[in-house]
Design an enzyme around this catalytic site. Structure first.
Site, PDB file in Angstrom:
ATOM      1  N   LYS A 182     -10.025 -12.363  53.758  1.00  7.18           N
ATOM      2  CA  LYS A 182      -9.969 -13.524  52.851  1.00  7.18           C
ATOM      3  C   LYS A 182      -8.780 -14.430  53.227  1.00  7.18           C
ATOM      4  CE  LYS A 182     -13.615 -12.008  51.058  1.00  7.18           C
ATOM      5  NZ  LYS A 182     -14.344 -11.842  49.831  1.00  7.18           N
TER       6      LYS A 182
HETATM    7  C1  LIG Z   1     -15.334 -10.875  49.186  1.00  9.24           C
HETATM    8  C2  LIG Z   1     -16.131 -11.255  48.001  1.00  9.24           C
HETATM    9  C3  LIG Z   1     -16.158 -10.473  46.832  1.00  9.24           C
HETATM   10  C4  LIG Z   1     -15.632  -9.075  46.763  1.00  9.24           C
HETATM   11  O1  LIG Z   1     -14.351  -8.862  47.100  1.00  9.24           O
HETATM   12  P1  LIG Z   1     -13.858  -7.382  47.528  1.00  9.24           P
HETATM   13  O2  LIG Z   1     -12.382  -7.548  47.524  1.00  9.24           O
HETATM   14  O3  LIG Z   1     -14.439  -7.093  48.868  1.00  9.24           O
HETATM   15  O4  LIG Z   1     -14.330  -6.449  46.489  1.00  9.24           O
HETATM   16  C5  LIG Z   1     -16.813 -10.970  45.720  1.00  9.24           C
HETATM   17  N1  LIG Z   1     -17.436 -12.147  45.743  1.00  9.24           N
HETATM   18  C6  LIG Z   1     -17.480 -12.903  46.846  1.00  9.24           C
HETATM   19  C7  LIG Z   1     -18.183 -14.209  46.793  1.00  9.24           C
HETATM   20  C8  LIG Z   1     -16.838 -12.477  48.011  1.00  9.24           C
HETATM   21  O5  LIG Z   1     -16.907 -13.214  49.124  1.00  9.24           O
END
Ligand SMILES: *Cc1c(COP(=O)(O)O)cnc(C)c1O
Length: 369
Positions: A182
């Site tokens: 992210k």
């Molecule tokens: C990455 C993501 C999540 C989940 O995040 P994690 O930290 O992997 O649990 C939820 N929603 C969206 C749109 C994402 O891209």
């Protein structure tokens, strides 16, 4: 050596802050790094309160639980999203109600939401897909009109702006992920952001087992969770947070370069959206491969892979997922289907250089028929 689709940029500051945290001895969620990270990131999003969690998924689940979403309720989400959006709703035993994508932003089609609102609807969960904010005015209007909560899934949109305001502070609650790919990361982690004190307190309480509040610590009146973030992760997050503006600029500059170098392909591919009212942070620089390109999306991905370029397909929409499909087989979501068939994510990480972007574009232009 491959150009990764999205790798974290980690420096000495991360090592320093995490080491300091270890030496302090306060490594659980009780460590002061956690509150500092919550305060700083929440303020960045224009919010008073931040509640860290163990992941983006648990942030979403915690937010819904804090709002009291439960069995018998419905939550409106886009079908074109990552699975965690739908799963978070399912964990509360509410039902995800799916809406097709808007072809011009790839986000939830706000014009198709009202037709899906029923007596059971309690919340809408728009997702700022690939870093492009949702057109929130329509969503907020519907929320007001029908008395619904708005939970932003901002897991892909740290720093993105809608009409000059940061995502995560546009609805009742925002949810972020700090997974390693992210925009900023804590390895694994997440955060709930809000301006509502009551929601923040409930989220804090439910995050750590909903311990008894009236002198009876181990006495539980509600179903809580073990969703805390450790101070080690928060220390890492504080170091990343210092670079958040730089990371957003890197992504936006790389996107601009991609746009320029891919322009010669004309309508053979579709470039990522950026509406006049939007600041896209390009969590993923994403394109659609049209038939005119002359090579299918999957074939192109194979060729790029052989060139040392890592790419990803778009999400499979929720309505085709084996765990959900049977609930939605009477509905049609043509835009999401098309995105899923044609879309791919190019390398987009904070480490990506201009030379690498040029190389990727040169290859994509070369393979066009
Ligand atoms: C990455 C993501 C999540 C989940 O995040 P994690 O930290 O992997 O649990 C939820 N929603 C969206 C749109 C994402 O891209």
């Amino acid at each position: 050596m491959k150009i990764p689709v999205c790798s974290p940029k980690i420096g000495e500051k991360e090592v320093e802050y995490v080491s300091k945290c270890i030496r302090s001895g306060w490594i659980s969620s009780m460590g002061e790094c956690v509150t500092e990270f919550e305060e700083k990131f929440a303020r960045y999003c224009g919010c008073k309160y931040g509640v860290t969690t163990s992941s983006g998924t648990t942030a979403l689940h915690l937010a819904l639980a804090a709002l009291g979403i439960k069995e018998g309720n419905e939550v409106i989400i886009p079908t074109f999203t990552m699975i965690a959006t739908a799963n978070a709703v399912t964990y509360t035993r509410a039902r995800p109600v799916l809406v097709d994508a808007d072809p011009s932003t790839w986000n939830i089609d706000t014009s198709k939401i009202e037709g899906k609102i029923t007596k059971r609807t309690k919340a809408m969960m728009p997702v700022h897909t690939y870093g492009h904010p949702v057109d929130m005015d329509m969503i907020l209007e519907l929320a007001e009109k029908h008395g619904l909560y708005v939970v932003e899934d901002a897991a892909e949109a740290h720093g993105a702006e809608y009409k000059g305001k940061k995502t995560g502070g546009l609805g009742d609650v925002g949810c972020f992920s700090f997974y390693a790919n992210k925009i900023i990361t804590t390895g694994e982690g997440g955060m709930v952001t809000t301006n509502n004190e009551e929601i923040a307190e409930r989220a804090q309480w439910l995050r750590a087992h909903a311990f008894g509040r009236h002198g009876k610590h181990f006495y539980h009146e509600e179903l809580g969770f073990g969703y805390r973030m450790s101070a080690l992760q928060a220390a890492f997050g504080l170091a990343q947070f210092e670079s958040i503006d730089e990371f957003v600029s890197i992504r936006r500059n790389n996107a601009k370069l991609y746009n320029t170098l891919l322009e010669e392909l004309g309508d053979k591919i579709i470039l990522p959206p950026e509406k006049p009212w939007a600041k896209n942070v390009y969590w993923m620089y994403s394109i659609l491969i049209e038939d005119r390109y002359g090579l299918g999306r999957d074939e192109l991905m194979k060729k790029l892979d052989a060139d040392g370029i890592e790419t990803r397909t778009f999400f499979y929409p929720i309505h085709v997922q084996p765990i959900y499909a049977s609930q939605y087989n009477k509905e049609k979501f043509p835009i999401a289907d098309k995105l899923s068939r044609k879309g791919m994510n190019l390398p987009s990480g904070n480490n990506l250089t201009a030379e690498e972007v040029s190389y990727v574009c040169e290859r994509i232009c070369k393979y066009a028929k």
